[in-house]
Design a protein around this motif. Sequence first.
Motif, short mmCIF file in Angstrom:
data_model
loop_
_atom_site.label_atom_id
_atom_site.label_comp_id
_atom_site.label_asym_id
_atom_site.label_seq_id
_atom_site.Cartn_x
_atom_site.Cartn_y
_atom_site.Cartn_z
N ASN A 32 0.88 -1.23 0.05
CA ASN A 32 0.06 -0.06 0.04
C ASN A 32 0.86 1.32 -0.07
N ARG A 33 0.46 2.12 -0.59
CA ARG A 33 1.29 3.67 -0.71
C ARG A 33 1.75 3.99 0.67
N SER A 34 0.86 4.04 1.56
CA SER A 34 1.21 4.35 2.85
C SER A 34 1.51 3.05 3.70
N VAL A 35 2.82 2.92 4.36
CA VAL A 35 2.88 1.42 4.64
C VAL A 35 1.87 0.96 5.76
N VAL A 72 -4.61 -4.33 -8.85
CA VAL A 72 -4.50 -3.10 -8.10
C VAL A 72 -5.95 -2.50 -7.59
N MET A 73 -6.08 -2.33 -6.37
CA MET A 73 -7.47 -2.04 -5.68
C MET A 73 -7.16 -0.58 -5.04
N VAL A 74 -6.99 0.35 -5.87
CA VAL A 74 -7.06 1.92 -5.38
C VAL A 74 -7.76 2.56 -5.89
N LYS A 75 -8.26 3.91 -5.35
CA LYS A 75 -9.41 4.70 -5.71
C LYS A 75 -9.10 4.72 -7.21
N ALA A 76 -10.52 4.70 -7.88
CA ALA A 76 -10.26 4.83 -9.45
C ALA A 76 -10.21 6.16 -9.75
N GLY A 77 -9.44 6.17 -10.85
CA GLY A 77 -9.04 7.39 -11.70
C GLY A 77 -7.63 7.77 -11.68
N ALA A 78 -7.13 8.83 -11.28
CA ALA A 78 -5.83 9.31 -11.26
C ALA A 78 -5.03 8.31 -10.53
N ALA A 79 -5.50 7.79 -9.41
CA ALA A 79 -4.57 6.82 -8.40
C ALA A 79 -4.21 5.82 -9.38
N THR A 80 -5.37 4.98 -9.85
CA THR A 80 -4.93 3.99 -10.89
C THR A 80 -3.78 4.21 -11.75
N ASP A 81 -3.81 5.34 -12.54
CA ASP A 81 -2.69 5.57 -13.36
C ASP A 81 -1.34 5.80 -12.75
N ALA A 82 -1.40 6.40 -11.51
CA ALA A 82 -0.25 6.71 -10.73
C ALA A 82 0.41 5.48 -10.35
N VAL A 83 -0.56 4.51 -10.00
CA VAL A 83 -0.07 2.99 -9.53
C VAL A 83 0.47 2.38 -10.76
N ILE A 84 -0.31 2.40 -12.04
CA ILE A 84 0.34 1.64 -13.20
C ILE A 84 1.79 2.25 -13.37
N ALA A 100 -8.98 -3.77 -10.35
CA ALA A 100 -10.09 -4.41 -9.76
C ALA A 100 -11.03 -3.40 -9.09
N GLY A 101 -10.53 -2.09 -9.53
CA GLY A 101 -11.42 -0.91 -8.94
C GLY A 101 -12.32 -0.53 -9.92
N ASN A 102 -13.21 0.21 -9.59
CA ASN A 102 -14.42 0.70 -10.19
C ASN A 102 -13.94 1.84 -11.49
N ALA A 103 -13.01 1.35 -12.42
CA ALA A 103 -12.65 2.11 -13.43
C ALA A 103 -13.79 2.43 -14.54
P1 NDP Z 1 -10.57 3.70 -1.65
O1 NDP Z 1 -11.41 4.01 -3.04
O2 NDP Z 1 -11.04 4.67 -0.51
O3 NDP Z 1 -9.09 4.07 -2.13
C1 NDP Z 1 -8.30 4.07 -1.06
C2 NDP Z 1 -7.04 3.33 -1.58
O4 NDP Z 1 -6.38 4.11 -2.64
C3 NDP Z 1 -5.61 3.50 -0.43
O5 NDP Z 1 -5.18 1.99 -0.72
C4 NDP Z 1 -4.96 4.37 -1.01
O6 NDP Z 1 -3.73 4.62 -0.26
C5 NDP Z 1 -5.07 4.23 -2.36
N1 NDP Z 1 -4.62 5.45 -3.19
C6 NDP Z 1 -5.27 6.74 -3.28
N2 NDP Z 1 -4.61 7.51 -4.23
C7 NDP Z 1 -3.51 6.94 -4.39
C8 NDP Z 1 -2.24 7.21 -5.15
N3 NDP Z 1 -2.25 8.30 -5.86
N4 NDP Z 1 -1.24 6.40 -5.36
C9 NDP Z 1 -1.49 5.19 -4.73
N5 NDP Z 1 -2.43 4.75 -3.92
C10 NDP Z 1 -3.49 5.61 -3.92
O7 NDP Z 1 -10.78 2.34 -1.21
P2 NDP Z 1 -12.00 1.21 -1.17
O8 NDP Z 1 -11.12 -0.02 -0.81
O9 NDP Z 1 -13.21 1.63 -0.96
O10 NDP Z 1 -11.92 0.89 -2.96
C11 NDP Z 1 -11.04 0.46 -3.81
C12 NDP Z 1 -11.67 0.43 -5.18
O11 NDP Z 1 -12.53 -0.58 -5.32
C13 NDP Z 1 -11.96 1.52 -5.74
O12 NDP Z 1 -11.88 1.80 -6.85
C14 NDP Z 1 -13.67 1.61 -5.59
O13 NDP Z 1 -14.29 2.23 -6.77
C15 NDP Z 1 -13.80 -0.02 -5.92
N6 NDP Z 1 -14.83 -0.62 -5.14
C16 NDP Z 1 -15.35 -0.22 -3.78
C17 NDP Z 1 -16.28 -1.10 -3.43
C18 NDP Z 1 -16.69 -0.76 -1.98
O14 NDP Z 1 -17.73 -1.06 -1.70
N7 NDP Z 1 -16.08 0.28 -1.42
C19 NDP Z 1 -17.03 -2.03 -4.37
C20 NDP Z 1 -16.73 -2.29 -5.37
C21 NDP Z 1 -15.64 -1.80 -6.16
P3 NDP Z 1 -3.26 5.19 0.93
O15 NDP Z 1 -3.71 4.26 1.94
O16 NDP Z 1 -1.88 5.54 0.93
O17 NDP Z 1 -4.06 6.51 0.95
#
Ligand code: NDP
Length: 476
Positions: A32-35, A72-84, A100-103
């Motif tokens: 995870n980005r933050s350890v 990759v299970m991060v916030k959809a959008g710019a975060a996904t591109d940053a991780v990729i 696996a995010g909601n892209a």
């Molecule tokens: P969030 O959407 O709240 O995203 C938080 C995660 O994204 C953290 O691990 C965070 O890291 C990371 N992140 C954010 N910005 C960056 C970045 N710039 N670089 C690297 N990592 C980053 O988490 P959820 O677990 O709720 O959801 C994850 C994905 O799953 C999303 O795409 C969401 O749409 C999808 N989803 C969610 C569902 C739900 O019920 N919540 C259901 C189905 C899909 P850090 O800890 O360092 O901030």
Amino acid sequence: ARAQIGVTGLAVMGRNLARNFARNGFVVAVHNRSVGRMRSLVAEHGGEGEFVGAESMADFVAALERPRKVVVMVKAGAATDAVIDELVPLLEPGDIVIDAGNAHFPDTVRREAALAGRGLHFVGCGVSGGEEGALLGPSIMPGGSRESYEVLGPILEKVAATVDGVPCCTYVGPQGAGHFVKMVHNGIEYADMQLIAEAYDLLRQGLGMSAAEIGEVFAQWNTGDLESFLIEITADVLAHTDPLTGGAFVDVVADRAEQKGTGRWTVQNALDLGVPITGIAEATFARALSGSVPQRAAAVGVLAADTVALQVDDRDAFVEDVRRALYASKVVAYSQGFDQIAAASAQYGWGIDRGAMARIWRGGCIIRARFLDRITQAYEREADLPLLLADPYFADAVAQGVGAWRRVVSAATLAGIPTPAFSSSLAYYDGVRAERLPANLIQAQRDFFGAHTYARTDRPGTFHTDWSGDRTETEA
Ligand code: NDP
């Protein structure tokens, strides 16, 4: 390198998905980005299986067996591109990146093409079921190359939900097909929720039933054709008492529905493809209306009602009418959603098997329901079914409820109870079954003001009438 799969992004979803892999016997690298999130996962759940905690992306990648499989299970959008961007230079040809995010599916199409150019597989993967699904077995909708599914499929199928021993995971189609299908799933979820809310409102406002009484009705409905996760949780929510006021919990919840965007994307895409998904669109707009605070404030007490109170001699009969109207409207919403999948599949060349989609939605996901079996069977009878609603099973099921549907929509209209999804689904039903629609007049108007031409019912060809001249007709 010994981890069979890796998960980066360990908020609620990633954390639970990583635990799910570990509990199913896979060695999972976690990052995870933050350890802190990684450390707390390993500290709290390390005993559930084998985790390899990585503090850096380089260590994470180094921990993975080849071909590497990175979720990759991060916030959809710019975060996904940053991780990729951080991940890709560390990978080698043949490795698989699973988003696996909601892209939004066009982003997936773009990312898949970019990674394919570097010899990497990019799998846009829909995951439904919320945090509980991620842990105990979600419905999984993977897109990308078929080749990647050969490697990935067995792993995903093991952690997915199962119904009758069949995993709720299958290969959906290339490119963005997986995220597309997840998007439509969410759109259908919007329609389903709106229909349930309208049914509740009819019983509440129309019959004056209490939340708890309506909860009992929903619990009863959950034993029949409507049996589904959403009906089940509705019964549960309606029965819940607010600890603060001691009254019904739903009565203290503000009536403004929010949204994260998948419903809106579904409707936007339907407009692009020209598919009438009126149920999903009404549900999305109903949420927008509920959140239109200044407009609602300006209208309350100002706009005339002129209503006719609901006349109900037999409450049980009305409740049964609402149940039938709900079921019929729900069939319309699903039929429209599957139409959209068919249109996208044809437009983008994805070859999506609609029956298989209904099959993988039977468990794990938010719209899981008994009647999805019927949808799968309909597409097994006829893979290219042009209209789910016209499948013999569904046509017959709706036929049994159409009278009830009309009574409910008429009563709601007279009583001034808004039922946008019930009403528009019925209008769609009447529209699609009409032998003749008033679109003839629209074509004539278009020809009048814009020389847009028209087809005739009695001979082939394209025609134009000289409206501003002597009104002779010419063949265009
Ligand atoms: P969030 O959407 O709240 O995203 C938080 C995660 O994204 C953290 O691990 C965070 O890291 C990371 N992140 C954010 N910005 C960056 C970045 N710039 N670089 C690297 N990592 C980053 O988490 P959820 O677990 O709720 O959801 C994850 C994905 O799953 C999303 O795409 C969401 O749409 C999808 N989803 C969610 C569902 C739900 O019920 N919540 C259901 C189905 C899909 P850090 O800890 O360092 O901030």
